[in-house]
Enzyme design. Structure first.
Site, PDB file in Angstrom:
ATOM      1  N   ARG A  36      25.041 -22.334  38.894  1.00 19.68           N
ATOM      2  CA  ARG A  36      26.404 -22.763  38.578  1.00 19.68           C
ATOM      3  C   ARG A  36      27.343 -21.960  39.456  1.00 19.68           C
ATOM      4  NH1 ARG A  36      30.500 -20.734  37.192  1.00 19.68           N
ATOM      5  NH2 ARG A  36      29.446 -18.773  36.706  1.00 19.68           N
ATOM      6  N   ASN A  42      37.660 -21.457  39.569  1.00 17.48           N
ATOM      7  CA  ASN A  42      37.615 -21.496  41.032  1.00 17.48           C
ATOM      8  C   ASN A  42      36.746 -22.666  41.486  1.00 17.48           C
ATOM      9  OD1 ASN A  42      39.111 -19.186  42.074  1.00 17.48           O
ATOM     10  ND2 ASN A  42      37.598 -17.915  41.034  1.00 17.48           N
ATOM     11  N   ASN A  47      41.233 -11.403  39.517  1.00 15.39           N
ATOM     12  CA  ASN A  47      40.088 -11.486  40.418  1.00 15.39           C
ATOM     13  C   ASN A  47      39.088 -10.383  40.099  1.00 15.39           C
ATOM     14  OD1 ASN A  47      38.358 -11.520  42.730  1.00 15.39           O
ATOM     15  ND2 ASN A  47      39.978 -12.539  43.876  1.00 15.39           N
ATOM     16  N   TYR A  51      35.903 -14.524  50.387  1.00 17.13           N
ATOM     17  CA  TYR A  51      35.653 -14.672  48.946  1.00 17.13           C
ATOM     18  C   TYR A  51      36.358 -15.949  48.513  1.00 17.13           C
ATOM     19  CZ  TYR A  51      34.827 -12.765  44.213  1.00 17.13           C
ATOM     20  OH  TYR A  51      34.409 -12.554  42.930  1.00 17.13           O
ATOM     21  N   GLU A  73      24.543 -13.081  39.585  1.00 18.66           N
ATOM     22  CA  GLU A  73      25.718 -13.844  39.976  1.00 18.66           C
ATOM     23  C   GLU A  73      25.432 -15.341  39.919  1.00 18.66           C
ATOM     24  OE1 GLU A  73      29.586 -14.482  41.000  1.00 18.66           O
ATOM     25  OE2 GLU A  73      28.689 -12.505  40.684  1.00 18.66           O
ATOM     26  N   ASP A  74      26.307 -16.072  39.240  1.00 19.62           N
ATOM     27  CA  ASP A  74      26.314 -17.545  39.240  1.00 19.62           C
ATOM     28  C   ASP A  74      25.005 -18.177  38.787  1.00 19.62           C
ATOM     29  OD1 ASP A  74      28.942 -17.661  39.879  1.00 19.62           O
ATOM     30  OD2 ASP A  74      28.681 -18.209  41.973  1.00 19.62           O
ATOM     31  N   ASP A 118      28.121 -10.331  36.534  1.00 22.88           N
ATOM     32  CA  ASP A 118      29.548 -10.351  36.884  1.00 22.88           C
ATOM     33  C   ASP A 118      30.284 -11.468  36.170  1.00 22.88           C
ATOM     34  OD1 ASP A 118      31.827  -9.422  38.303  1.00 22.88           O
ATOM     35  OD2 ASP A 118      31.595 -11.045  39.729  1.00 22.88           O
ATOM     36  N   ASP A 119      29.640 -12.628  36.004  1.00 21.45           N
ATOM     37  CA  ASP A 119      30.306 -13.763  35.366  1.00 21.45           C
ATOM     38  C   ASP A 119      30.643 -13.469  33.910  1.00 21.45           C
ATOM     39  OD1 ASP A 119      29.946 -15.569  37.692  1.00 21.45           O
ATOM     40  OD2 ASP A 119      27.839 -15.293  37.206  1.00 21.45           O
ATOM     41  N   LYS A 148      29.906 -11.311  47.721  1.00 21.31           N
ATOM     42  CA  LYS A 148      30.014 -10.172  46.801  1.00 21.31           C
ATOM     43  C   LYS A 148      29.681  -8.865  47.512  1.00 21.31           C
ATOM     44  CE  LYS A 148      30.989 -12.397  42.921  1.00 21.31           C
ATOM     45  NZ  LYS A 148      32.104 -12.113  42.015  1.00 21.31           N
TER      46      LYS A 148
END
Length: 600
Positions: free
Chosen positions: A178, A431, A475, A125, A268-269, A291-292, A196
């Site tokens: 992103r 991150n 986290n 991760y 995600e992202d 999740d973001d 993930k």
């Protein structure tokens, strides 16, 4: 979607006796009568136990002699894996080694990560996953995920029918818009979806065969990738507009048609505008989660609840400054506002002390193109773009960084926070590590060790004047595995924002008092597996109690109900169960009719 439901061992037994490469040149009637499983299947990572196969299993499965005669326990193999892991000279080399273990020995792989989470989390991760994404094409070896390109539009169901496992219950999907602080990473972002889903199993104990990582490859605007001869994605500019939206719609519809309406879909992202758009569009139509936004929001709120417990200052009396107005900052700020409203603070008052800054400064009516979720935080004040000026004017006691710009919380910023407050809280959440707004050492040093600290990336302990400080890591791995566990176990119909408040409070409760006394805001990463289970139980209870679950009848004991669904990390017997039958008496011989003489 129709899948074959044969037991794996029955599938093994149903394979051809011997491939042509294993036949003997001399006919042997005795050997020809023996049915042998396909050894390639036995050695598949899903079933393989390596040297943990017993002698009896090796003989019965036809693999005796294909490995040394010694038999190792799971613990023996864990020790060998740890020795190999630590012998690797770089983090990427450790990642490559673990990937090889995953391919060969899946159950050993997940147990290794679970029991060595402090060592392995930074490898599978953040922060190493950033390097994995950046070099994804260079290291690509085999397909263990589903790529859906813009060229597959209209045929997504056909692709899903090609998936390697049956019974999918959860999907993690990215479009690489992103990724961390790396920006647009196109198809390379599959590394994030894989990372993930690894933690779904290692921390959430969700069976890996029920998980499907997906990348929607819609091209990329990253010129370095387009010019990279090893790039694995579509070499076209990133597709936008109606064609892009239609692809995502088709993906969502295909997922529930293939795998059922309860399929949990984790976004995600995605770039912030798309992340916000799809969350608003799908939140109450599907069992989905971003999740973001929501995972980060739940994690951030848990930190604030523990800041309140340590300082004694109520959240409604605390001034918060968010530097960055992307999905992470918006998720945390909105979760905080919702928490204050739940506490009885009127909506217009709940946002009074929450300030957001983007590249143009504090959000005010004059700010150009403020994000929709950020409009409730717009303040009627003079525009201010300089962070130091904002700190001196507002005197926030909580400073949150979600900018992707490394080092912007410099010495002056940190000393100002320490000057204004006895226990300032600083959260550099960006991150990978190089993008963190400050390091733990800088934060503790420039605040004389008084800071309440939580970072997105892991940092080593800090020693100041002989005193040792343990930096907490904010986290999302402390939240999303438990969220996924609950959504899957409870067969959630959809996930309203209130669910994530439950997650936040449960995470905050899992931080031991002795750590709070030391100024540590989160439970240690080594306890992440237990935290995920506790979060999963609390959220499952909420879903079932609030008619958000398709589980009927309601379980009497939610904790036991969740436990029954968990993945087992130990090896078990590889042979089908056998049992004795009574000896049957001899079959009677059929009676013969007496011969009759022919009539004369």
């Amino acid at each position: 979607m129709e899948f074959r439901r044969l037991h794996p061992l029955l599938r093994l037994a149903s394979r051809p006796l011997l491939s042509s490469s294993r036949r003997f040149s001399v006919y042997d009637d005795e050997m020809e009568q023996i049915t042998r499983p396909d050894w390639h299947v036995v050695m598949n990572g899903k079933y393989n136990k390596g040297l943990a196969f017993t002698i009896k299993e090796r003989q019965r499965l036809g693999i005796m002699g294909l490995m040394p005669c010694s038999v190792r326990s799971m613990d023996d193999q864990m020790n060998a894996a740890l020795a190999n892991f630590e012998a690797r000279p770089t983090d990427i080399a450790r990642f490559t080694y673990l990937s090889a273990v995953h391919h060969r020995h899946r159950r050993l792989y997940y147990r290794f990560i679970k029991e060595n989470i402090e060592k392995s989390l930074p490898i599978v991760y953040t922060p190493t996953v950033g390097d994995v994404v950046a070099t994804y094409g260079l290291n690509f070896q085999q397909a263990i995920s589903l790529f859906i390109s813009i060229h597959d539009k209209g045929h997504i169901r056909d692709l899903m029918h090609n998936w390697v496992d049956e019974g999918v219950k959860a999907i993690c999907v990215t479009d690489g818009g992103r990724v961390l602080g790396l920006g647009d990473m196109g198809a390379n972002a599959m590394g994030i979806s894989l990372g993930k889903m690894i933690l779904y199993t290692a921390l959430g104990s969700i069976p890996p065969s029920t998980l499907m990582p997906v990348c929607l490859d819609v091209g990329t605007d990253n010129q370095a990738l387009l010019q990279d001869p090893l790039y694995v994605g579509a070499r076209i500019p990133r597709v936008k507009g109606p064609e892009y939206d239609e692809l995502v719609d088709e993906f969502m519809e295909s997922a529930v048609k293939c795998f059922g309406n309860n399929t949990f879909i984790h976004f995600e992202d995605f770039a912030t505008p798309n992340a916000l758009k799809f969350l608003e569009k799908y939140q109450y139509k599907y069992c989905c989660f971003n999740d973001d936004i929501q995972g980060t929001g739940a994690t951030g709120l848990a930190a604030f609840i523990n800041v309140e417990r340590i300082t004694g200052r109520k959240l409604e009396d605390t001034v918060f400054l968010f530097v960055g107005a992307g999905s992470a900052a918006l998720g945390i700020a909105n979760m905080l506002a919702m928490e204050l409203e739940v506490r009885g603070i009127p909506a217009e008052e709940a946002t009074k002390n929450i300030y957001l800054m983007d590249v143009n400064g504090i959000l005010t009516p004059e700010s150009p193109n403020p994000p929709e979720m950020g409009k409730i935080f717009i303040k009627s004040m003079e525009p201010m773009k300089d962070m130091m000026a904002v700190l001196k004017k507002l005197k926030p006691s909580v400073l949150v960084g979600a900018t992707g710009v490394g080092g912007i919380f410099n010495e002056e910023v940190l000393k100002t926070m320490a000057k204004n407050h006895e226990r300032p809280a600083v959260f550099p959440l960006s991150n990978p590590t190089a993008n963190s707004e400050c390091t733990a050492e800088q934060a503790f040093t420039h605040t004389e060790g008084r800071v309440l600290f939580g970072s997105g990336s892991p940092f080593p302990p800090v020693v100041i004047n002989g005193k040792r400080y343990r930096p907490a890591q904010a986290n999302n791995c402390l939240t999303f595995p438990g969220i996924a566990l609950a959504a899957i176990t409870a067969k959630a119909r959809y996930l309203p924002n209130e669910v994530f408040s439950v997650v936040s409070h449960e995470l905050a409760r899992n931080t031991p008092q002795e750590l709070l006394d030391e100024g540590t805001l989160f439970p240690p990463i080594k306890d992440a597996h237990n935290v995920a289970f506790n979060v999963g139980v609390a959220m499952t209870q909420y879903l079932i109690d609030n008619d958000l679950s398709n589980v009927y009848p309601k379980p009497d004991d939610i904790c036991e109900f969740v436990k029954r669904s968990l993945y087992k990390f130990d090896y078990r017997n590889s042979l089908p169960t056998t049992w004795d039958y009574p000896v049957e008496p001899p079959t009677p011989k059929p009676k013969t009719k007496p011969k009759t003489k022919p009539k004369e």
